[in-house]
Design a protein around this motif. Sequence first.
Motif, PDB file in Angstrom:
ATOM      1  N   MET A  70       0.834  -1.167   0.000  1.00  8.36           N
ATOM      2  CA  MET A  70       0.000   0.000   0.000  1.00  8.36           C
ATOM      3  C   MET A  70       0.881   1.233   0.000  1.00  8.36           C
ATOM      4  O   MET A  70       1.860   1.296   0.711  1.00  8.36           O
ATOM      5  CB  MET A  70      -0.911  -0.021   1.225  1.00  8.36           C
ATOM      6  N   THR A  71       0.535   2.237  -0.802  1.00  8.20           N
ATOM      7  CA  THR A  71       1.340   3.444  -0.881  1.00  8.20           C
ATOM      8  C   THR A  71       0.990   4.375   0.262  1.00  8.20           C
ATOM      9  O   THR A  71      -0.145   4.430   0.717  1.00  8.20           O
ATOM     10  CB  THR A  71       1.095   4.177  -2.215  1.00  8.20           C
ATOM     11  N   SER A  72       1.981   5.100   0.745  1.00  7.27           N
ATOM     12  CA  SER A  72       1.716   6.045   1.824  1.00  7.27           C
ATOM     13  C   SER A  72       1.499   7.425   1.232  1.00  7.27           C
ATOM     14  O   SER A  72       2.253   7.870   0.376  1.00  7.27           O
ATOM     15  CB  SER A  72       2.875   6.063   2.816  1.00  7.27           C
ATOM     16  N   ALA A  87     -15.632  11.723  -8.453  1.00  8.05           N
ATOM     17  CA  ALA A  87     -15.907  10.614  -9.371  1.00  8.05           C
ATOM     18  C   ALA A  87     -15.890  11.102 -10.817  1.00  8.05           C
ATOM     19  O   ALA A  87     -15.336  10.443 -11.693  1.00  8.05           O
ATOM     20  CB  ALA A  87     -17.248   9.978  -9.041  1.00  8.05           C
ATOM     21  N   GLU A  88     -16.456  12.259 -11.059  1.00  7.88           N
ATOM     22  CA  GLU A  88     -16.480  12.820 -12.410  1.00  7.88           C
ATOM     23  C   GLU A  88     -15.050  13.103 -12.880  1.00  7.88           C
ATOM     24  O   GLU A  88     -14.691  12.812 -14.012  1.00  7.88           O
ATOM     25  CB  GLU A  88     -17.299  14.115 -12.426  1.00  7.88           C
ATOM     26  N   ARG A  89     -14.240  13.638 -11.986  1.00  4.67           N
ATOM     27  CA  ARG A  89     -12.838  13.943 -12.336  1.00  4.67           C
ATOM     28  C   ARG A  89     -12.038  12.670 -12.612  1.00  4.67           C
ATOM     29  O   ARG A  89     -11.139  12.666 -13.443  1.00  4.67           O
ATOM     30  CB  ARG A  89     -12.230  14.726 -11.187  1.00  4.67           C
ATOM     31  N   LEU A  90     -12.356  11.584 -11.902  1.00  5.14           N
ATOM     32  CA  LEU A  90     -11.685  10.304 -12.108  1.00  5.14           C
ATOM     33  C   LEU A  90     -12.313   9.507 -13.255  1.00  5.14           C
ATOM     34  O   LEU A  90     -11.849   8.422 -13.582  1.00  5.14           O
ATOM     35  CB  LEU A  90     -11.734   9.472 -10.819  1.00  5.14           C
ATOM     36  N   ASN A  91     -13.408  10.035 -13.798  1.00  4.45           N
ATOM     37  CA  ASN A  91     -14.135   9.376 -14.882  1.00  4.45           C
ATOM     38  C   ASN A  91     -14.600   7.974 -14.472  1.00  4.45           C
ATOM     39  O   ASN A  91     -14.378   6.992 -15.175  1.00  4.45           O
ATOM     40  CB  ASN A  91     -13.277   9.315 -16.155  1.00  4.45           C
ATOM     41  N   THR A  92     -15.238   7.917 -13.315  1.00  4.07           N
ATOM     42  CA  THR A  92     -15.721   6.651 -12.772  1.00  4.07           C
ATOM     43  C   THR A  92     -17.024   6.894 -12.025  1.00  4.07           C
ATOM     44  O   THR A  92     -17.499   8.023 -11.933  1.00  4.07           O
ATOM     45  CB  THR A  92     -14.642   6.037 -11.843  1.00  4.07           C
ATOM     46  N   SER A  93     -17.586   5.848 -11.463  1.00  4.11           N
ATOM     47  CA  SER A  93     -18.804   6.014 -10.671  1.00  4.11           C
ATOM     48  C   SER A  93     -18.436   6.499  -9.270  1.00  4.11           C
ATOM     49  O   SER A  93     -17.266   6.496  -8.884  1.00  4.11           O
ATOM     50  CB  SER A  93     -19.549   4.681 -10.569  1.00  4.11           C
ATOM     51  N   GLU A 109      -9.175  19.010  -3.372  1.00  8.53           N
ATOM     52  CA  GLU A 109      -8.732  18.898  -4.770  1.00  8.53           C
ATOM     53  C   GLU A 109      -7.251  18.534  -4.839  1.00  8.53           C
ATOM     54  O   GLU A 109      -6.841  17.748  -5.692  1.00  8.53           O
ATOM     55  CB  GLU A 109      -8.997  20.219  -5.489  1.00  8.53           C
ATOM     56  N   THR A 110      -6.452  19.069  -3.906  1.00  8.98           N
ATOM     57  CA  THR A 110      -5.018  18.759  -3.890  1.00  8.98           C
ATOM     58  C   THR A 110      -4.777  17.280  -3.597  1.00  8.98           C
ATOM     59  O   THR A 110      -3.869  16.673  -4.155  1.00  8.98           O
ATOM     60  CB  THR A 110      -4.272  19.618  -2.857  1.00  8.98           C
ATOM     61  N   ALA A 111      -5.592  16.688  -2.729  1.00  8.80           N
ATOM     62  CA  ALA A 111      -5.453  15.263  -2.410  1.00  8.80           C
ATOM     63  C   ALA A 111      -5.784  14.415  -3.631  1.00  8.80           C
ATOM     64  O   ALA A 111      -5.119  13.410  -3.905  1.00  8.80           O
ATOM     65  CB  ALA A 111      -6.355  14.880  -1.244  1.00  8.80           C
ATOM     66  N   LEU A 112      -6.792  14.823  -4.383  1.00 12.54           N
ATOM     67  CA  LEU A 112      -7.159  14.087  -5.594  1.00 12.54           C
ATOM     68  C   LEU A 112      -6.046  14.215  -6.639  1.00 12.54           C
ATOM     69  O   LEU A 112      -5.691  13.229  -7.295  1.00 12.54           O
ATOM     70  CB  LEU A 112      -8.487  14.593  -6.149  1.00 12.54           C
ATOM     71  N   ASP A 113      -5.468  15.418  -6.766  1.00 15.66           N
ATOM     72  CA  ASP A 113      -4.346  15.616  -7.696  1.00 15.66           C
ATOM     73  C   ASP A 113      -3.174  14.710  -7.330  1.00 15.66           C
ATOM     74  O   ASP A 113      -2.565  14.088  -8.201  1.00 15.66           O
ATOM     75  CB  ASP A 113      -3.882  17.074  -7.697  1.00 15.66           C
ATOM     76  N   SER A 166       0.194   9.944  -8.249  1.00 15.42           N
ATOM     77  CA  SER A 166       0.877   8.759  -7.723  1.00 15.42           C
ATOM     78  C   SER A 166       0.660   7.532  -8.609  1.00 15.42           C
ATOM     79  O   SER A 166       1.416   6.570  -8.528  1.00 15.42           O
ATOM     80  CB  SER A 166       0.416   8.449  -6.299  1.00 15.42           C
ATOM     81  N   GLY A 167      -0.338   7.581  -9.475  1.00 10.95           N
ATOM     82  CA  GLY A 167      -0.612   6.445 -10.350  1.00 10.95           C
ATOM     83  C   GLY A 167      -0.048   6.591 -11.753  1.00 10.95           C
ATOM     84  O   GLY A 167      -0.227   5.721 -12.596  1.00 10.95           O
ATOM     85  N   VAL A 168       0.654   7.697 -12.006  1.00 11.32           N
ATOM     86  CA  VAL A 168       1.210   7.929 -13.340  1.00 11.32           C
ATOM     87  C   VAL A 168       2.381   6.981 -13.584  1.00 11.32           C
ATOM     88  O   VAL A 168       3.270   6.848 -12.756  1.00 11.32           O
ATOM     89  CB  VAL A 168       1.675   9.401 -13.495  1.00 11.32           C
ATOM     90  N   VAL A 169       2.346   6.310 -14.717  1.00 13.87           N
ATOM     91  CA  VAL A 169       3.420   5.402 -15.114  1.00 13.87           C
ATOM     92  C   VAL A 169       4.064   5.977 -16.368  1.00 13.87           C
ATOM     93  O   VAL A 169       3.390   6.181 -17.390  1.00 13.87           O
ATOM     94  CB  VAL A 169       2.876   3.981 -15.407  1.00 13.87           C
ATOM     95  N   GLU A 170       5.358   6.251 -16.292  1.00 18.60           N
ATOM     96  CA  GLU A 170       6.083   6.812 -17.426  1.00 18.60           C
ATOM     97  C   GLU A 170       6.361   5.720 -18.461  1.00 18.60           C
ATOM     98  O   GLU A 170       6.593   4.571 -18.086  1.00 18.60           O
ATOM     99  CB  GLU A 170       7.403   7.430 -16.955  1.00 18.60           C
ATOM    100  N   PRO A 171       6.371   6.085 -19.747  1.00 16.73           N
ATOM    101  CA  PRO A 171       6.642   5.083 -20.784  1.00 16.73           C
ATOM    102  C   PRO A 171       8.106   4.652 -20.767  1.00 16.73           C
ATOM    103  O   PRO A 171       8.976   5.398 -20.338  1.00 16.73           O
ATOM    104  CB  PRO A 171       6.317   5.822 -22.089  1.00 16.73           C
ATOM    105  N   VAL A 172       8.357   3.444 -21.241  1.00 17.29           N
ATOM    106  CA  VAL A 172       9.711   2.921 -21.355  1.00 17.29           C
ATOM    107  C   VAL A 172      10.311   3.502 -22.627  1.00 17.29           C
ATOM    108  O   VAL A 172       9.702   3.446 -23.694  1.00 17.29           O
ATOM    109  CB  VAL A 172       9.701   1.375 -21.428  1.00 17.29           C
ATOM    110  N   ARG A 173      11.483   4.060 -22.507  1.00 18.34           N
ATOM    111  CA  ARG A 173      12.156   4.649 -23.669  1.00 18.34           C
ATOM    112  C   ARG A 173      13.281   3.717 -24.116  1.00 18.34           C
ATOM    113  O   ARG A 173      14.151   3.376 -23.327  1.00 18.34           O
ATOM    114  CB  ARG A 173      12.735   6.005 -23.311  1.00 18.34           C
TER     115      ARG A 173
END
Length: 75
Positions: A1-3, A20-26, A52-56, A61-68
């Motif tokens: 679990m991430t802290s 939920a709207e910002r996350l595009n989910t229910s 809003e800062t917590a959601l940002d 924290s879930g962003v995955v950078e592409p492999v170069r």
Amino acid sequence: MTSMRKTRATGRLLTVAQAAERLNTSERYPRRLIEERRITFVKIGRHVRIPETALDEFIASGVVEPVRLRAGRAA
């Protein structure tokens, strides 16, 4: 679990529906995040708000950078 870092509840507070709207989910997903204490939230009486800062931070924290690949290598 991430802290999660301590987030101040400054700025805009979002309703569960807005988050939920910002996350595009229910609404079920942000409610689960709150229940599992995976995101910072604020209780105002019986109402729950997500800064809003917590959601940002949660999204970042879930962003995955592409492999170069190095130049000259075939895929």
